[in-house]
Motif scaffolding. Structure first.
Motif: not given
Length: 220
Positions: A85-91, A104-107, A113-120, A206-211
Motif C-alpha cells: 500500500a502507499p505510505v499514508a494508507t499503510a500507516a 496527516v489527515k488534519a494537514a 504522500l500516497n502519490s509521491a514516488k520513492n520517499i523516506t 511500503t509501495a512508495n516509501a521506506t519508513v
C-alpha cells in the motif's frame, strides 16, 4: 534481529574461510604448497566483509528495532500488508502510528504522500506525540500551516537504506530543512536542529516509501 543476522553472517564467513583453507591444503599437496598464502589471505577478507557489512547490510533486507514487535503480525497493518500500500494508507492500518495518521489527515497530506514516488518517511509513533503537552498538540492539529511544516520535515524526497543512514549524511526534507542520520553502536539516530530521535523500527517498506518509525517528533 540485527545482531542475530550479524552472528549468522559471521558463521557463514567462518565456513567459507574453512572451506578455502581445506581447498588450499589440497592444492598445496599437489603443487608444493604454493597456494598456502592465498588461503591465509582469504580468511581476513571474509572476516572483513562480515564486519564491513555489519548491521547496515543485514538491515537493508528487513525491518529492525525494538518497536517492530508492536507491529501486527498479519493483515493490512503488518509488514507484508504495508508493503503493498502507499505510505499514508499503510500507516493508517498500523495502530502504533494512529496519531501520526490523524495529523496527516488534519494537514491534508494523505494524497500528497500516497502519490509521491520513492520517499523516506521518519514516522513519529504514538509515544512520540505523547511527549507533546496535550494542549500544545491540540493547538498544533488545528494549525494546518504549522502542522504541514512539521510533517513535511519528516519526509525526504528519496528512499534511504539503513546503510545510507549510517553514513552520517545530511538529508534534505520536503519542508526544505535538513536532518542528519547516523548509526551509533547499532542505534540509528535522526538529528534535527534542536532535537533528535531514535529509530525504534526501521526499514519498513511500503509501495512508495521506506519508513523509519521514530520516538520523537522533530521540530524544524
Amino acid at each position: 534481529m540485527k545482531y542475530r543476522l550479524l552472528a549468522l553472517t559471521g558463521i557463514a564467513g567462518l565456513a567459507l574461510s574453512t572451506a578455502a583453507c581445506s581447498s588450499s591444503s589440497s592444492s598445496s599437496a599437489a603443487a608444493g604448497g604454493s597456494s598456502a598464502p592465498a588461503a591465509s589471505s582469504s580468511a581476513p577478507m571474509a572476516s572483513s566483509s562480515a564486519s564491513a557489512g555489519g548491521g547496515s547490510a543485514a538491515a537493508t533486507t528487513m525491518d529492525f528495532g525494538p518497536a517492530c514487535s508492536s507491529v501486527p503480525k498479519t493483515g493490512a497493518g503488518s509488514f507484508t500488508g504495508m508493503s503493498t500500500a502507499p505510505v499514508a494508507t499503510a500507516a493508517s492500518a498500523n495502530p502504533v502510528l494512529s496519531t501520526l495518521v490523524a495529523a496527516v489527515k488534519a494537514a491534508g497530506l494523505v494524497d500528497t504522500l500516497n502519490s509521491a514516488k520513492n520517499i523516506t518517511v521518519f514516522a513519529p509513533d504514538n509515544a512520540a506525540f505523547a511527549k507533546i503537552p496535550a494542549a500544545t498538540l491540540k493547538s498544533l492539529l488545528a494549525n494546518k500551516a504549522e502542522l504541514t511544516k512539521i510533517l513535511t520535515y519528516h519526509v525526504a524526497g528519496a528512499r534511504y537504506t539503513p546503510a545510507q543512514l549510517a553514513s552520517g549524511k545530511a538529508i534534505k526534507t520536503l519542508e526544505g530543512g535538513t536532518v542528519t542520520a547516523s548509526d551509533m553502536s547499532g542505534t540509528y539516530t535522526i538529528k534535527a536542529t534542536t532535537d533528535s530521535a531514535s529509530v525504534v523500527c526501521g526499514n519498513v517498506q511500503t509501495a512508495n516509501a521506506t519508513v523509519y518509525i521514530i520516538d520523537t517528533v522533530l521540530m524544524p
